[in-house]
Design a protein around this motif. Structure first.
Motif, PDB file in Angstrom:
ATOM      1  N   UNK A 127      32.645  37.001  41.824  1.00 52.34           N
ATOM      2  CA  UNK A 127      31.923  35.788  41.902  1.00 52.34           C
ATOM      3  C   UNK A 127      30.990  35.300  40.550  1.00 52.34           C
ATOM      4  N   UNK A 128      31.781  34.399  40.039  1.00 58.17           N
ATOM      5  CA  UNK A 128      31.453  33.701  38.703  1.00 58.17           C
ATOM      6  C   UNK A 128      30.204  32.900  38.976  1.00 58.17           C
ATOM      7  N   UNK A 129      28.958  32.875  38.217  1.00 57.83           N
ATOM      8  CA  UNK A 129      28.076  32.001  38.645  1.00 57.83           C
ATOM      9  C   UNK A 129      28.413  30.617  38.461  1.00 57.83           C
ATOM     10  N   UNK A 130      29.471  30.232  37.444  1.00 53.23           N
ATOM     11  CA  UNK A 130      29.822  28.824  37.074  1.00 53.23           C
ATOM     12  C   UNK A 130      30.894  28.472  37.926  1.00 53.23           C
ATOM     13  N   UNK A 131      32.053  29.658  38.154  1.00 56.91           N
ATOM     14  CA  UNK A 131      33.293  29.046  38.760  1.00 56.91           C
ATOM     15  C   UNK A 131      33.198  29.367  40.502  1.00 56.91           C
ATOM     16  N   UNK A 132      32.346  30.370  40.836  1.00 55.43           N
ATOM     17  CA  UNK A 132      32.331  30.770  42.104  1.00 55.43           C
ATOM     18  C   UNK A 132      33.431  31.890  42.204  1.00 55.43           C
ATOM     19  N   UNK A 151      39.633  31.370  42.973  1.00 57.05           N
ATOM     20  CA  UNK A 151      39.700  31.948  44.390  1.00 57.05           C
ATOM     21  C   UNK A 151      39.362  30.958  45.412  1.00 57.05           C
ATOM     22  N   UNK A 152      39.825  30.689  46.499  1.00 53.27           N
ATOM     23  CA  UNK A 152      40.932  31.789  46.972  1.00 53.27           C
ATOM     24  C   UNK A 152      42.221  31.179  46.269  1.00 53.27           C
ATOM     25  N   UNK A 153      43.326  32.185  46.674  1.00 51.09           N
ATOM     26  CA  UNK A 153      44.615  31.654  45.882  1.00 51.09           C
ATOM     27  C   UNK A 153      45.563  32.217  47.336  1.00 51.09           C
ATOM     28  N   UNK A 154      46.836  31.369  47.289  1.00 48.54           N
ATOM     29  CA  UNK A 154      47.700  31.497  47.922  1.00 48.54           C
ATOM     30  C   UNK A 154      48.566  32.698  47.505  1.00 48.54           C
ATOM     31  N   UNK A 178      31.920  26.302  28.182  1.00 49.64           N
ATOM     32  CA  UNK A 178      31.019  27.098  29.077  1.00 49.64           C
ATOM     33  C   UNK A 178      30.018  26.573  29.952  1.00 49.64           C
ATOM     34  N   UNK A 179      30.364  25.712  30.428  1.00 50.07           N
ATOM     35  CA  UNK A 179      29.393  25.061  31.409  1.00 50.07           C
ATOM     36  C   UNK A 179      29.062  25.886  32.564  1.00 50.07           C
ATOM     37  N   UNK A 180      27.853  25.815  33.332  1.00 44.87           N
ATOM     38  CA  UNK A 180      27.536  26.596  34.364  1.00 44.87           C
ATOM     39  C   UNK A 180      27.897  25.541  35.672  1.00 44.87           C
ATOM     40  N   UNK A 199      38.961  32.240  29.844  1.00 50.00           N
ATOM     41  CA  UNK A 199      40.213  32.537  30.774  1.00 50.00           C
ATOM     42  C   UNK A 199      39.927  31.685  32.123  1.00 50.00           C
ATOM     43  N   UNK A 200      38.793  31.647  32.689  1.00 46.52           N
ATOM     44  CA  UNK A 200      38.628  31.060  33.756  1.00 46.52           C
ATOM     45  C   UNK A 200      38.835  29.323  33.809  1.00 46.52           C
TER      46      UNK A 200
END
Lengths: 251, 462
Positions: A129-134, A157-160, B218-220, B262-263
């Protein structure tokens, strides 16, 4: 039907930030992943009996919530593989129990059927769980490939399953999945299912911070999770929103 | 939409205005008065006037329409100024000062106080910044900034939304140097309340904007950014910086291996946003996305009047994931009819040199159904010029992106290329720039905006 996340709830109630390996394996097995057959034992004799039931060779590992890096624990006695007979199992188990007792640690020993890692391809499958991306997922080649080459593929995520398959194809090492110089092709679909499963776990349960299966042994027929790690965020009990605010900028 | 008060104000207050040249509060007034609306200098310790406008003691003393405050005061005073803006009904503010969340624990606390002042009063105030250099809307002569020389940035249809104010200006001045117009340039800074999501949604609804160019480091609020990109109609192109940054928590391989760069690359691909690797590509690709129809697929037909540039283009396009399919046999027959004995009539089509029939060759390729995007390279040759009429017909007839790259004397290109641009054909002055622009179109075609629907084989940079 039992609640698949019972080990998570139990650990949160205890204020723990991680599951033990066998708890983690219970959680992922409930999501359809294959894990080695194993038994938790509390004494060297019981370890030998378990090994005889499972059939040799077996693996013996220290099992305690506070020990996350089992192979580095207590000078390396925490993980012992390829134990071929009763004496070897007794020795390995005794070493673990003694080391735990020296450290005042209430530890069990996990005896698992031995898996031939030569008969497959070791990969790492993880979700965090990334703080920015979830929730996010990754797949990479296991062993030195992941440490040195950082040959990984990522998704939100989630992914198929289709997306997870595509992730495996993005790896530089992707041709290894299809067999190379006599090694057999391995079950790419089973790896993809594992990616989907870890992504779903983190996406569905706010309290799960990270799930890592390393290694996942991809074999010609299916994949087996040889080790599993589930980290928890002890501050999140429910499934509430847990987003961080905006922060800063380098100008 | 509340951010309207920021980006489309009826009047502007400059808080901390000064009559001393060189001070931020002076430069901000000087820029602001270019705007076609009332501008009010506010400073309780100043008297008299600046640029013919009387100083006022507070924003509450403003008598007239005002939605936007340019806040030129030091960081510690900013929260109370914002609270006053809220009381005065000013719905938007640009905060230039640094010393907030980018500056350690005390700064974070100050930013929390700032956000509270902006959101907890009777009227909310949308905040651009703090720690930003502001924004520009050239078509409105709206220069909400203390930077100088920015009135030369021409109006156009590209909205620049950059995380860094410095990079926003780098892009704006590159655009100015190259004669590229922008609909807006925004430096988001610390994103106290106006973040990527709010800015992208706003410029999606802006009639002047035909493409939105992002700079991300790299924004939060990445998930929100990605969700917004997927939801908007306007093409978005992103420049993601930070490839060499690594994950900063390393309890596990998963943590150590999961870097922001990467994300973002994976996330932009998943959410249908093409990405580029430089500011120049961002502008080049952005112009193509803004000008051309959205391509149906990644199949590029290259027509070149000179072999070398054509080969360089084909090479770069393939590396970027484009497909250069063989042309339909009928198209090949048409081309061989026009140019008997042509050296290479598959794809790229190389005519060997500029010639009167060059336009007919371009037309044959553009009309080929296997081709989704046309990239033409032709050095300028006096006496022949460019196939302008043919291109004009094609743009309306084929509804595909047609991109033109060329080389020639600067004066000639300055004179001739605007004609092609006016037809809806974006032009480029190097083979690589043309190829990069087409690569952005290719990525846009390959990255669908449907959730979790990246097609098999779609490329994702890692």
């Amino acid at each position: 039907m039992t609640n698949p996340l019972t080990p998570v709830d139990a650990a949160l109630t205890d204020g723990r930030t991680a599951l033990t390996e066998s708890e983690a394996k219970t959680v992922i097995a409930d999501r359809g992943l294959v894990t080695p057959t194993g038994e938790l034992v509390r004494a060297p004799d019981a370890a030998v009996e378990a090994a005889e039931r499972l059939g040799f060779p077996v693996v013996a590992k220290v099992a305690a919530p506070s020990v996350q890096h089992k192979s580095e624990w207590a000078g390396g006695v925490g993980v012992n593989v390829n134990l071929g007979d009763a004496d070897a199992v007794r020795t390995a188990a005794t070493q673990i129990f003694d080391a735990a007792s020296d450290r005042d640690l209430d530890a069990a020993v996990l005896i698992e059927e031995g898996i031939d890692i030569e008969a497959g391809l070791e990969v790492i499958v993880g979700a965090t769980r990334d703080p920015s991306f979830g929730p996010t997922v990754l797949v990479g080649l296991g062993g030195i490939a992941v440490e040195i080459l950082q040959d990984t593929s990522h998704r939100i995520a989630p992914v198929s399953t289709a997306t997870a398959l595509e992730m495996t194809r993005e790896l530089e090492a992707s041709p290894l999945f299809d067999g190379y110089r006599g090694s057999p092709a391995v079950d790419r679909e089973a790896v993809a299912e594992a990616i989907v499963a870890v992504g779903d776990l983190v996406a569905e349960r706010e309290a799960i911070r990270e799930v890592e299966i390393n290694p996942l042994l991809a074999r010609p027929d299916g994949a087996v999770a040889l080790d599993a790690l589930v980290s928890l965020d002890s501050e999140v009990h429910g499934d509430g929103d847990h987003r961080s605010g905006r922060r800063q900028n380098r100008s | 939409m509340a951010v309207q008060d920021v980006f489309d104000p009826s009047g502007i207050a400059v808080v901390g205005a000064s009559d001393t040249p060189g001070k931020m509060g002076y430069e901000a007034v000087q820029n602001a008065i270019e705007f076609d609306g009332p501008v009010y200098p506010v400073n309780p310790s100043a008297s008299g006037s600046v640029f013919g406008r009387e100083f006022l003691d507070s924003v509450g003393a403003i008598d007239g329409p005002v939605d936007l405050a340019l806040v030129c005061v030091p960081a510690p005073v900013v929260p109370s100024v914002i609270a006053e803006c809220g009381e005065a009904g000013i719905g938007g503010a640009v905060i230039f000062a640094g010393g907030f969340a980018e500056a350690g624990a005390d700064g974070e606390q100050l930013q929390d106080e700032l956000v509270a002042a902006a959101t907890e009063g009777e009227n909310e105030v949308d905040l651009l910044g703090p720690n930003t250099s502001g924004f520009l809307v050239p078509d409105e002569s709206l220069y909400a900034t203390f930077a100088t020389g920015i009135e030369t940035v021409p109006a156009g249809n590209l909205a620049i939304v950059a995380q860094s104010g410095g990079l926003a200006y780098s892009l704006a001045f590159q655009a100015e140097n190259r004669g590229i117009g922008v609909s807006a340039m925004v430096g988001l800074g610390n994103r106290a309340t106006v973040g990527f999501g709010e800015a992208i949604a706003y410029f999606d609804g802006d009639d002047r904007t035909d493409a939105i160019l992002l700079h991300v480091e790299g924004a939060d609020d990445a998930r929100d950014l990605l969700e917004t990109c997927r939801a908007v109609e306007t093409p978005v192109l992103a420049y993601n910086v930070g490839e060499e940054d690594v994950g900063d928590f390393a309890e596990s391989h998963t943590g150590a291996l999961t870097g922001r760069y990467e994300l973002y690359e994976a996330g932009f691909a998943q959410y249908g946003v093409p990405t580029v690797r430089s500011t120049a590509e961002l502008l080049d690709g952005g112009r193509a996305l803004a000008t051309c129809p959205r391509p149906d697929g990644p199949n590029v037909g290259v027509v070149t009047a000179q072999a070398g540039p054509g080969i360089a283009i084909a090479d770069r396009l393939k590396a970027a994931g484009a497909t250069l399919p063989s042309l339909d046999p009928e198209t090949q027959a048409v081309i061989e009819d026009i140019l008997p004995g042509i050296t290479f009539s598959a794809n790229p089509v190389d005519t060997g040199r500029p010639m009167p029939a060059f336009g007919d060759v371009v037309a044959a390729v553009a009309r080929d159904d296997t081709i989704d995007i046309v990239l033409v390279y032709e050095l300028y040759e006096g006496g022949i010029g460019y196939p302008t009429e043919t291109l004009e017909e094609l743009v309306s007839a084929v509804d595909k992106p047609i991109v033109f790259a060329t080389g020639g004397p600067d004066d000639t290109l300055r004179e001739t290329l605007p004609e092609l641009e006016a037809l809806g054909v974006p032009t480029y002055r190097t083979p690589e720039a043309g190829a990069d622009a087409v690569a952005a179109l290719v990525r846009a075609a390959k990255r669908t905006r449907a959730p979790d629907a990246v097609s098999p084989g779609a490329e994702v940079s890692r």
